[in-house]
Every structure is written in structure tokens, then in C-alpha cells.
Design an enzyme around this catalytic site. Structure first.
Site, PDB file in Angstrom:
ATOM      1  N   HIS A 184       0.416  -1.305  -0.211  1.00 54.80           N
ATOM      2  CA  HIS A 184      -0.018  -0.282  -0.379  1.00 54.80           C
ATOM      3  C   HIS A 184       1.020   1.415   0.303  1.00 54.80           C
ATOM      4  O   HIS A 184       0.825   2.419  -0.908  1.00 54.80           O
ATOM      5  CB  HIS A 184      -0.759  -0.342   1.146  1.00 54.80           C
ATOM      6  N   HIS A 205      -5.876   5.754  -5.545  1.00 50.40           N
ATOM      7  CA  HIS A 205      -6.410   6.542  -4.957  1.00 50.40           C
ATOM      8  C   HIS A 205      -7.163   7.607  -5.715  1.00 50.40           C
ATOM      9  O   HIS A 205      -5.875   7.849  -7.029  1.00 50.40           O
ATOM     10  CB  HIS A 205      -5.863   6.526  -3.631  1.00 50.40           C
ATOM     11  N   HIS A 214      -7.679  -2.333  -4.974  1.00 52.26           N
ATOM     12  CA  HIS A 214      -7.862  -3.042  -3.724  1.00 52.26           C
ATOM     13  C   HIS A 214      -8.242  -4.147  -3.026  1.00 52.26           C
ATOM     14  O   HIS A 214      -8.037  -4.945  -2.820  1.00 52.26           O
ATOM     15  CB  HIS A 214      -8.267  -1.954  -2.499  1.00 52.26           C
ATOM     16  N   HIS A 337     -15.191   5.687   3.314  1.00 48.93           N
ATOM     17  CA  HIS A 337     -13.606   4.263   3.034  1.00 48.93           C
ATOM     18  C   HIS A 337     -12.634   5.529   3.841  1.00 48.93           C
ATOM     19  O   HIS A 337     -12.041   5.436   4.873  1.00 48.93           O
ATOM     20  CB  HIS A 337     -12.943   5.191   2.122  1.00 48.93           C
ATOM     21  N   HIS A 341     -10.796   5.042   7.617  1.00 47.93           N
ATOM     22  CA  HIS A 341      -9.124   5.304   8.015  1.00 47.93           C
ATOM     23  C   HIS A 341      -9.159   6.502   9.145  1.00 47.93           C
ATOM     24  O   HIS A 341      -7.815   6.193   9.774  1.00 47.93           O
ATOM     25  CB  HIS A 341      -8.829   5.569   6.526  1.00 47.93           C
ATOM     26  N   PHE A 358      -1.558   7.245   4.321  1.00 43.80           N
ATOM     27  CA  PHE A 358      -1.547   5.770   3.599  1.00 43.80           C
ATOM     28  C   PHE A 358      -0.417   5.159   3.815  1.00 43.80           C
ATOM     29  O   PHE A 358      -0.682   3.932   3.333  1.00 43.80           O
ATOM     30  CB  PHE A 358      -1.457   6.247   2.391  1.00 43.80           C
ATOM     31  N   HIS A 371     -11.082  -3.008   3.993  1.00 50.06           N
ATOM     32  CA  HIS A 371     -11.316  -2.386   2.894  1.00 50.06           C
ATOM     33  C   HIS A 371     -12.546  -3.480   2.219  1.00 50.06           C
ATOM     34  O   HIS A 371     -12.273  -3.700   1.040  1.00 50.06           O
ATOM     35  CB  HIS A 371      -9.622  -2.255   1.731  1.00 50.06           C
TER      36      HIS A 371
END
Length: 603
Positions: A184, A205, A214, A337, A341, A358, A371
Site C-alpha cells: 500500500h 486512490h 484494492h 472510506h 481510515h 496511506f 477494505h
């Protein structure tokens, strides 16, 4: 060595399979009908592209292919610089487009990392050879991913053992937990450039690459775990945050003695704290647990129904080779999403580690459960009717990534091969979808911009004018936005989605930023409770990350879109000449510039 590139004209994999083969348990039939009856089917807009071909019998080397792509565009620049100007603006003519391709892992470079993470190498081991992924036959029995809050002790023990074995692998093994977490980081923090464009960062992204990347990522993660415990039926769990019982951090991940535990999480958000799917960096103390649950369900309706009527609204903006990354994410990619996070990450860490940045997000085992539910949303979305179907453009279908499989083999995969979970051998456990009937509360208010005197008086003493942009979003911005079309017929609404388009600069994309969008509301700064009302349209979120390339490597230029067709109908504003848009900063007030606000139509 296998060729690192495929021909864009490779024969398409047939992604259509029978209902018996899919055997989906995602949504009860009644819930599908209740939504799809309100959503008429619209034809998919197709954009044809002329893509440079590669001879499958004479595959080009990395160097040759890169030079061909660059030479082609250099030639165009020599004809007047039009292509260079177009790519600088984030797009170009369709005839110049090409699918984004991931380079050989040996081309991986140093990621752009926060100062407290310097020395971290996010690149995978060097690949001795790379093979193309081949879809296996659809198995008779699919792996079933369960909701994390419903798993039993037997499953918990099996999952703990699998993660323990993965964490025990040498850190140099591409199947190890360390290397899986680094995947990632490498794809999200500037370690890769798209093939042929060394001066651009590859970013998975904020575009139409988000969902397929993903999905592939979780697919190989799951296969590795199953192989380590010699159980091909093993499936990872999903964090079922779209149902009330799942709106807390799953207990499966909160035992300090479990390999699924991560100490770098927000301590204030441990169970029984109810998850805020629209998190602003502050806990909403004015909402009870039940009010928070109701707000979460209404948010899910907004994101999955109102804001997802087209592929672009749900999957994200097109992102092609040679164009700048971050053209714009889809509805669910923004919220929940991004917000989940940051809610999970530790706000006391320098960069909201682990989940809130990230580069570090996949260090937390909960990342994969989060995810998995995002991936589940993609599967559900395609059952809701209307124009909810995947892109058909070759530039999306032939975009590629490289992962390591359960045998530590480097494998090149394409988007077109991941469109159906049954073909990949897995599905999701059947659970209810309470958000399907959680429509926003209808309002008695009327639009402020209309040809009718009654509507003109709706905003009482407030006066709203058209704001000149660009303008920093350091306080709420209220502006009138004209509607190019009004009083549209049902067939026109079925054919085209009315969309609010907001062009955004995030000045420091390594900082969290969030703003809410309200339509025809009365308050300059609406409270959290307003998010269950029809006036709330959606939220923009930037999860902290970094990249190396570009004119200003700290700035993110992107586009945020929300669907208006159903919302305007809820507000009773079909006949109005325009709408009043209220942009409300919630986090990073000095970090966002609004460049433009307008209305467009998408079919």
C-alpha cells in the site's frame, strides 16, 4: 522472462456468468426491488480510444515500450504542445489515452514519507520473472467472507494462526505481513511511476483505479493466508460498518494478545464507542449513540444511492497514462472510506498512524477488514439498478498492477479480470442492508433561487450571491449556482444525472482535510444533526499521504462530485433556476482552496 506488457487489444475476458454461478447472497430480493424501482436504467456512455498496439508475438522490452510511448507524445508536443498542455490540466483527448500500467517491481523507488518514517523501504523484493494472471475455473464452492462481528471462536483461532504465520515469515519474503503492508505504501506514496512517464507518480486512490486495485490487493492477501494454513476455503472477514451491530471496532481486532491487534489506534475509539462514518476529527458529543447510528445509515443511503447513479460518481474519475493522478474519487472512496481510515488511526500520532495515513495504513490488520467492506460495496452497487454498471472503456479494463501471489510469484493482473468476485472464487456472507430504507428526512424548506415568490422568501433574511472563485475554504462559503437545465422530464432524469462539480486544491495533501456540502440549507454552519436531512449532499475527504512528482509536490488538485437529481427532487426544487451551495470546512480549514463550483450532466 514473461513480457511485462500486454496488448491493449488483448481479447476481453468474459465477465458475464449465470446467476447460478454467482450465487450471490448480498441483498434480499425485496431490498433490490425497493431501490431499483426508484432508479431507471440509463445507457452507459462509451468513449472509444485509439491505443498504440503491441505485437503479442514480439513483445517489447520495458525500455522499448517506454520510449515508444514517450516518442508518440513528444511528436504530438512538437506539433504544437497540445498534448503537454492537456496532460498538465489532468486530461487529454481520448485518442491520446492509454491504460495506466504498473512497472516491474525493480523500477520501484524510494517512497515520499513523513520525517518520522525515514528509512522505511516500501519496495517489494526484485522479481526474477513476471507472469500474467489467468482466471481459474469458477469453483463449485466459493470462499465466503464473513462479517467480523459475527465470527465464532473456531474462525477466530484460524484467522489468528494465519496472521501469526504471515508475520513470522522473513521480512524479505513478499508474502510476509511486512511486505504486504508495504504494498500500500509503494502504490500510494510515489514509489512507482506509470510506465513511460517517469516524471509522474502512480497513485491508486482518487480515481477509477481505487476499487480494482484494492480488490486485487485483498485477493492475494487472502490467498496467501489460506495457503499458510493449508485451507483453500479460508476467507478474510469484513468490517460490517454499514449495519448497527457492526458500527464499533470489531472485538476480533481489539485483544492485545492477538496478532490482529495494533497498538497504534485511537484509544478513544475502542469498543463500545460507536463509529462515526462521517468523522471530522472531533467526536460528536451532541449525538446519542442511536442518533449516530441513524446518521451513519442515512450517510450510507446518500453514498450508495443518491451519489452513485453512474460509474463516474461511484467508481471515480478516469485516470489514464500520461495524465496527472488524483482526478477525483467516487462517493464511497471519500466517505466512509477516508473517514474510517482517520477515525481508526491515532490522532495523537504525528501523521494519524497507522490507519490514518496511506503509508502506514496496512500495518493495521483492521485495514484489510475495512477494505473488504469497501470491496463488498462495489459488489452491492452493481445490484441496485439504474445505470450502475462498470466502465466499459479499454483504458480502465486494461489498466494493470503487479502483485506477489501465494507462491511468491510476481503476477501482472488487469482490471478486466477482477470485475466479478465469483470468478475470483469468493463472495460475501448474506447480511441485511438497513441503510437501503434510510432516506434523508424530507425538508419543508424551499429553494432560495427560483422564479416563484414563495421560493424566493424561503431563506428569510439571508442573502446569497454568486461567489467568485478561486477562494480559500477557511470559513463556510455560500454561493448560488445556476442550473443549465430545469424542470427536466423523467426520461431526461433517467438519461442524465445532474451533478455538482467542485474543483479543489488541497494545499498540503499530507494533512487531513474535510468539508461538507449542503444544498439550500439555512445555516451557515449546520450541526452534525443536519446530516440526516435532505439538504446534506456529501463530504470531501483527503486522507494524509505524500508524493514526489509534480509542479508542487505538496499540493493535490482534484475534483469532487455529488449527485443532485434525487436530492433536488427531495428538496422540491425541480423548477428552480439554481441552487444555493454551502461548503462547510470540518477539518484542515487553511488547507483547501475551492477553484470552481458548477453543475454538469453525466449519462
Amino acid at each position: 522472462m514473461a513480457s511485462l506488457y500486454f496488448s491493449p487489444t488483448t481479447k476481453s475476458t468474459n465477465t458475464n456468468i449465470s446467476a447460478a454461478e454467482i450465487s450471490t447472497h448480498l441483498i434480499p430480493k425485496t431490498s433490490q426491488l425497493s431501490i431499483s424501482r426508484r432508479l431507471a436504467r440509463r445507457p452507459t456512455r462509451k468513449i472509444s480510444c485509439n491505443v498504440a498496439k503491441n505485437d503479442d508475438q514480439n513483445p517489447k522490452t520495458n525500455h522499448e515500450r517506454s520510449n515508444n510511448m514517450l516518442d508518440r507524445r513528444n511528436m504530438l508536443i512538437g506539433l504544437g504542445g497540445l498534448y503537454g498542455a492537456a496532460t498538465t490540466l489532468g486530461g487529454g483527448p481520448a485518442s491520446l489515452a492509454a491504460p495506466v500500467q504498473t512497472p516491474n517491481p525493480t523500477a520501484c523507488g524510494a517512497a515520499d514519507l513523513p520525517s518520522n518514517a525515514q528509512g522505511l523501504n516500501c519496495c517489494p523484493p526484485r522479481a526474477t520473472n513476471i507472469v500474467d494472471f489467468v482466471l481459474p475455473p469458477t469453483p463449485n464452492t466459493l470462499r465466503v467472507r464473513p462479517p467480523a462481528h459475527l465470527v465464532d471462536d473456531q474462525y477466530r483461532q484460524k484467522f489468528n494462526r494465519a496472521i501469526s504465520l504471515m508475520k513470522a515469515l522473513p521480512s524479505t519474503d513478499p508474502r510476509s505481513f511486512t511486505q504486504q503492508a508495504n504494498v500500500h505504501c509503494a502504490y500510494c506514496n510515489g514509489s512507482y511511476s506509470p510506465v513511460g512517464f517517469p516524471n509522474l507518480d502512480l497513485q491508486v486512490h482518487n480515481s477509477w483505479l481505487f476499487y480494482p486495485f484494492h480488490r486485487w490487493y485483498l485477493y492475494f492477501f487472502e490467498r496467501i493466508l489460506g495457503t499458510l494454513i493449508n485451507d483453500p476455503t479460508f476467507a478474510i472477514p469484513f468490517w460490517n460498518w454499514d449495519t448497527p451491530a457492526g458500527m464499533v471496532m470489531p472485538a476480533l481486532y481489539t485483544d492485545p494478545n492477538s496478532p490482529l491487534y495494533d497498538s497504534v489506534r485511537d484509544r478513544a475509539h475502542q469498543p463500545p464507542k460507536v463509529l462515526d462514518l462521517n468523522y471530522d476529527l472531533t467526536d460528536a458529543n451532541d449525538l446519542s449513540n442511536q442518533q449516530m447510528i441513524s446518521a451513519n445509515l442515512t450517510l450510507m443511503y446518500r453514498q450508495m444511492v443518491t451519489n452513485s447513479s453512474t460509474a463516474r460518481l461511484f467508481l471515480g474519475q478516469p485516470y489514464r497514462a500520461g495524465t496527472r493522478p488524483n482526478p477525483g474519487g467516487g462517493s464511497v472512496e471519500n466517505v466512509p472510506h477516508g473517514t474510517v481510515h482517520v477515525w481508526t488511526g491515532d490522532r495523537n500520532q504525528p501523521n494519524f498512524e497507522d490507519m490514518g495515513n496511506f503509508y502506514s495504513a496496512a500495518r493495521d490488520p483492521l485495514f484489510y477488514a475495512h477494505h473488504a467492506n469497501i470491496d463488498r460495496m462495489w459488489s452491492i452497487w452493481k445490484t441496485l439498478g439504474g445505470n450502475r454498471q462498470d466502465f466499459t472503456e479499454t483504458d480502465w479494463l486494461d489498466a494493470s498492477f503487479i502483485f506477489y501471489d501465494e507462491n511468491a510469484q510476481a503476477v501482472r493482473v488487469r482490471v478486466r479480470d477482477c470485475l466479478n468476485t465469483a470468478r475470483l472464487g469468493y463472495n460475501y456472507q448474506n447480511v441485511d442492508l438497513p441503510w437501503r430504507n434510510a432516506q434523508p428526512l424530507r425538508t419543508s424548506r424551499v429553494s432560495s433561487i427560483s422564479s416563484t415568490p414563495q421560493a424566493a422568501n424561503a431563506m428569510e433574511s439571508k442573502t446569497t450571491t454568486t461567489v467568485k472563485f478561486p477562494r480559500p475554504l477557511n470559513k463556510s462559503i455560500r454561493t448560488n449556482v445556476a442550473r443549465p437545465k430545469k424542470s427536466r422530464s423523467k426520461s431526461e432524469k433517467d438519461r442524465e444525472e445532474e451533478e455538482l462539480v467542485i474543483e479543489v486544491d488541497v494545499l498540503r495533501h499530507d494533512k487531513y482535510a474535510k468539508f461538507d456540502v449542503y444544498i439550500n440549507d439555512e445555516d451557515d454552519v449546520p450541526s452534525k444533526k443536519m446530516q440526516v436531512k435532505a439538504e446534506y449532499a456529501g463530504s470531501f475527504v483527503n486522507v494524509p499521504h505524500r508524493h514526489k512528482q509534480g509542479e508542487d509536490k505538496h499540493k493535490l488538485t482534484t475534483t469532487f462530485r455529488v449527485g443532485l437529481t434525487e436530492l433536488i427532487q427531495e428538496l422540491g426544487a425541480d423548477d428552480d433556476d439554481g441552487i444555493t451551495v454551502n461548503l462547510v470546512p470540518r477539518a484542515g480549514k487553511d488547507n483547501v482552496v475551492i477553484k470552481n463550483v458548477k453543475i454538469e450532466y453525466d449519462s
